[in-house]
Structure formats: structure tokens, C-alpha cells
Design a protein around this motif. Structure first.
Motif, mmCIF file in Angstrom:
data_model
loop_
_atom_site.group_PDB
_atom_site.id
_atom_site.type_symbol
_atom_site.label_atom_id
_atom_site.label_comp_id
_atom_site.label_asym_id
_atom_site.label_seq_id
_atom_site.Cartn_x
_atom_site.Cartn_y
_atom_site.Cartn_z
ATOM 1 N N VAL A 166 0.873 -1.167 0.000
ATOM 2 C CA VAL A 166 0.000 0.000 0.000
ATOM 3 C C VAL A 166 0.915 1.222 0.000
ATOM 4 C CG1 VAL A 166 -1.687 1.318 1.350
ATOM 5 C CG2 VAL A 166 -1.835 -1.189 1.238
ATOM 6 N N VAL A 167 0.577 2.223 -0.798
ATOM 7 C CA VAL A 167 1.416 3.416 -0.908
ATOM 8 C C VAL A 167 0.694 4.638 -0.354
ATOM 9 C CG1 VAL A 167 2.643 4.984 -2.467
ATOM 10 C CG2 VAL A 167 2.672 2.513 -2.898
ATOM 11 N N GLY A 168 1.326 5.262 0.633
ATOM 12 C CA GLY A 168 0.852 6.546 1.149
ATOM 13 C C GLY A 168 1.886 7.603 0.820
ATOM 14 N N THR A 169 1.908 8.687 1.580
ATOM 15 C CA THR A 169 2.915 9.727 1.373
ATOM 16 C C THR A 169 3.627 9.998 2.694
ATOM 17 O OG1 THR A 169 1.604 11.691 1.972
ATOM 18 C CG2 THR A 169 1.323 10.805 -0.264
ATOM 19 N N ILE A 170 4.617 10.862 2.646
ATOM 20 C CA ILE A 170 5.338 11.221 3.864
ATOM 21 C C ILE A 170 4.412 11.868 4.889
ATOM 22 C CG2 ILE A 170 7.586 11.452 2.738
ATOM 23 C CD1 ILE A 170 7.124 14.507 2.738
ATOM 24 N N MET A 171 3.245 12.346 4.447
ATOM 25 C CA MET A 171 2.301 12.988 5.361
ATOM 26 C C MET A 171 1.237 12.022 5.887
ATOM 27 S SD MET A 171 3.556 15.917 5.646
ATOM 28 C CE MET A 171 2.289 16.583 6.720
ATOM 29 N N SER A 172 1.212 10.795 5.401
ATOM 30 C CA SER A 172 0.239 9.819 5.894
ATOM 31 C C SER A 172 0.464 9.599 7.385
ATOM 32 C CB SER A 172 0.388 8.487 5.146
ATOM 33 O OG SER A 172 0.116 8.638 3.777
ATOM 34 N N ASN A 173 -0.632 9.474 8.121
ATOM 35 C CA ASN A 173 -0.538 9.354 9.573
ATOM 36 C C ASN A 173 0.206 8.089 9.984
ATOM 37 O OD1 ASN A 173 -1.716 8.711 12.465
ATOM 38 N ND2 ASN A 173 -2.150 10.854 12.039
ATOM 39 N N MET A 174 1.029 8.231 11.013
ATOM 40 C CA MET A 174 1.805 7.089 11.514
ATOM 41 C C MET A 174 0.890 5.962 11.997
ATOM 42 S SD MET A 174 4.970 7.401 14.174
ATOM 43 C CE MET A 174 6.098 6.043 14.471
ATOM 44 N N GLY A 175 -0.303 6.333 12.459
ATOM 45 C CA GLY A 175 -1.256 5.331 12.914
ATOM 46 C C GLY A 175 -1.671 4.389 11.799
ATOM 47 N N LEU A 176 -1.737 4.909 10.564
ATOM 48 C CA LEU A 176 -2.073 4.062 9.402
ATOM 49 C C LEU A 176 -0.983 3.028 9.179
ATOM 50 C CD1 LEU A 176 -3.644 3.322 6.810
ATOM 51 C CD2 LEU A 176 -2.378 5.149 5.644
ATOM 52 N N GLU A 177 0.262 3.461 9.222
ATOM 53 C CA GLU A 177 1.380 2.547 9.012
ATOM 54 C C GLU A 177 1.391 1.435 10.063
ATOM 55 O OE1 GLU A 177 6.241 2.743 8.362
ATOM 56 O OE2 GLU A 177 5.114 4.560 8.850
ATOM 57 N N ILE A 178 1.145 1.808 11.314
ATOM 58 C CA ILE A 178 1.143 0.830 12.407
ATOM 59 C C ILE A 178 -0.017 -0.147 12.254
ATOM 60 C CG2 ILE A 178 0.786 0.579 14.901
ATOM 61 C CD1 ILE A 178 2.349 3.245 15.194
ATOM 62 N N ALA A 179 -1.208 0.368 11.914
ATOM 63 C CA ALA A 179 -2.389 -0.485 11.771
ATOM 64 C C ALA A 179 -2.220 -1.482 10.624
ATOM 65 C CB ALA A 179 -3.635 0.367 11.549
ATOM 66 N N LEU A 180 -1.617 -1.030 9.524
ATOM 67 C CA LEU A 180 -1.382 -1.939 8.394
ATOM 68 C C LEU A 180 -0.324 -2.989 8.745
ATOM 69 C CD1 LEU A 180 -1.430 0.528 5.351
ATOM 70 C CD2 LEU A 180 -3.208 -1.102 6.013
ATOM 71 N N LYS A 181 0.678 -2.572 9.493
ATOM 72 C CA LYS A 181 1.717 -3.514 9.916
ATOM 73 C C LYS A 181 1.121 -4.629 10.769
ATOM 74 C CE LYS A 181 6.278 -3.698 12.107
ATOM 75 N NZ LYS A 181 7.362 -2.911 12.785
ATOM 76 N N GLN A 182 0.157 -4.266 11.618
ATOM 77 C CA GLN A 182 -0.506 -5.263 12.460
ATOM 78 C C GLN A 182 -1.273 -6.287 11.634
ATOM 79 O OE1 GLN A 182 -2.777 -2.653 14.993
ATOM 80 N NE2 GLN A 182 -1.124 -2.404 16.479
ATOM 81 N N GLU A 183 -1.635 -5.894 10.407
ATOM 82 C CA GLU A 183 -2.339 -6.803 9.498
ATOM 83 C C GLU A 183 -1.384 -7.463 8.494
ATOM 84 O OE1 GLU A 183 -5.487 -7.552 9.743
ATOM 85 O OE2 GLU A 183 -6.037 -6.087 11.295
ATOM 86 N N ASN A 184 -0.074 -7.262 8.726
ATOM 87 C CA ASN A 184 0.959 -7.808 7.831
ATOM 88 C C ASN A 184 0.817 -7.299 6.398
ATOM 89 O OD1 ASN A 184 2.292 -9.489 9.804
ATOM 90 N ND2 ASN A 184 0.528 -10.865 9.674
ATOM 91 N N ILE A 185 0.444 -6.022 6.305
ATOM 92 C CA ILE A 185 0.331 -5.369 4.997
ATOM 93 C C ILE A 185 1.490 -4.386 4.852
ATOM 94 C CG2 ILE A 185 -1.043 -3.828 3.549
ATOM 95 C CD1 ILE A 185 -3.544 -4.977 4.868
ATOM 96 N N PRO A 186 2.378 -4.573 3.859
ATOM 97 C CA PRO A 186 3.496 -3.647 3.676
ATOM 98 C C PRO A 186 3.018 -2.260 3.274
ATOM 99 C CG PRO A 186 3.385 -5.202 1.847
ATOM 100 C CD PRO A 186 2.388 -5.669 2.866
ATOM 101 N N PHE A 187 3.718 -1.245 3.766
ATOM 102 C CA PHE A 187 3.333 0.144 3.512
ATOM 103 C C PHE A 187 4.568 0.943 3.144
ATOM 104 C CE2 PHE A 187 2.684 4.512 5.184
ATOM 105 C CZ PHE A 187 1.557 4.865 4.445
#
Length: 205
Positions: free
Chosen positions: A39-60
Motif C-alpha cells: 500500500v502506498v501513502g505519502t510522507i504525510m500519511s498518519n503514523m497510525g495508518l502505518e502501524i495499523a497496516l503492519k498489524q495486518e501484515n500489509i506492507p506500507f
């Protein structure tokens, strides 16, 4: 203005931004075996999104701000979903441009199919507080090459103890640098944002 973005409001009247919509789309694609690449976000994407996706084993991954950079990274990495906090989503299975209608229809279809509300679909995503301040700079001052500014940024990041980020973004249209501090503790980031802004102003004056 041109319908390329969408934000939504849940049943409690809470605004859902692009990070939350991207989370819903990514989890649904994964659950159906249709998620490709990161999944691709930007440098401004919230850190909470990155953590939540990591918990689902989804690379970001994070690109620079702008849909063209998201599209470029999606193409490079073979991904099929990306987006910005502003609600600008790129759903490669349908189009290679941001389309608010496509995004909205997908979210509504997910809600109907799963019989879940927006709040239920995003309950495991906890957004981190973010504060952004603009600081006026001289037109010939390169913030990103200043060792003094890099040092004060590092000092603030150390105080976040791995639970936050500092982002500096020079504006492309006006002589300002946008300073964003993000972290778990709102009161701490308020304090750190003020400290960082004050120090940057001293350096560039």
C-alpha cells in the motif's frame, strides 16, 4: 473541484480522511486475496495508518506528496492501492488517476457486503495527533541542506523516543517551510512543535 478526492462521515458524525479510507480499502482487498504489492501513502500519511497496516501484515511505503508520486511508486512496486490523507485515492484496478466516485462506491460496497459501519471498519486504526506550523524563510535559504536545522530536528525526534515523526516540507508556491510533528502524546507534540519552530526561526533569521 474536479471530483478526484473524497472524504466521508461516519454514523457518529466523525470525519474520515484518506488515511482511514485507504485502510478500509487495503484490508478488504487483502481479505479477498486481491491486494497486490505494498500500500502506498505519502510522507504525510498518519503514523497510525502505518502501524495499523503492519498489524495486518500489509506492507506500507511512503512517496513524496502528490498523486503522481504515488502512481509512480505503485507502478514500480506492482501495487494496486495508494492514496493521500486528503482523500485522493488511486485504485489501480479501476483507474490510474484519483477518482472520488470510484473510491466512494468501493467503500459503500464494502459497507453493504460486510454489513459494517464506517466506525466498525476503522476501529483498529488509531490516528496519531499531528501539528503543522508554517515558518517563513528567505527565498535563497535551503532548509533541507541546513546542518543546524537537521540537528534540531534530530533532537526533537529523540524526545519522541520512536513514537512519532518530524517532517519538514518546503512549500513549492511560497517562501515557507511546513513543520509537522506527529506523536502519541498530544501535549508533548504541542510542546515540541513550539520548541522546533522557535529554533528554526532563530537559525533562518
Amino acid at each position: 473541484g474536479d471530483g478526484d478526492r473524497v472524504l466521508m462521515v461516519d454514523e457518529f458524525g466523525e470525519l474520515l480522511d484518506g488515511d482511514q479510507l485507504l485502510y478500509i480499502l487495503a484490508l478488504d482487498l487483502k481479505s479477498r486475496g486481491k491486494l497486490k504489492g505494498p500500500v502506498v501513502g505519502t510522507i504525510m500519511s498518519n503514523m497510525g495508518l502505518e502501524i495499523a497496516l503492519k498489524q495486518e501484515n500489509i506492507p506500507f511505503l511512503r512517496s513524496d506528496v502528490g498523486d503522481r508520486y504515488i502512481l509512480e511508486m505503485l507502478r514500480q512496486k506492482g501495487g494496486n492501492i495508494g492514496g493521500e490523507t486528503s482523500g485522493h485515492m488511486i485504485c489501480m484496478d479501476y483507474a490510474e488517476t484519483g477518482d472520488g466516485l470510484i473510491t466512494a462506491l468501493q467503500i459503500l460496497e464494502i459497507m453493504t457486503r460486510t454489513n459494517k459501519t464506517l466506525s466498525e471498519l476503522t476501529k483498529n486504526l488509531k490516528k496519531y495527533p499531528q501539528i503543522t506550523e508554517n515558518v517563513t524563510i528567505k527565498s535563497n535559504f535551503d532548509v533541507m541542506k541546513s546542518k543546524d536545522i537537521a540537528l534540531v530536528v534530530s533532537e526533537v525526534e529523540a524526545k519522541l523516543m520512536g513514537c512519532g515523526r518530524v517532517i519538514l516540507r518546503p512549500s513549492g508556491t511560497e517562501p515557507v517551510v511546513r513543520i509537522t510533528v506527529e506523536g502519541e502524546d498530544y501535549n508533548l507534540i504541542v510542546k515540541l512543535t513550539k520548541q522546533l519552530v522557535d529554533k528554526v526561526k532563530l537559525i533562518i533569521r
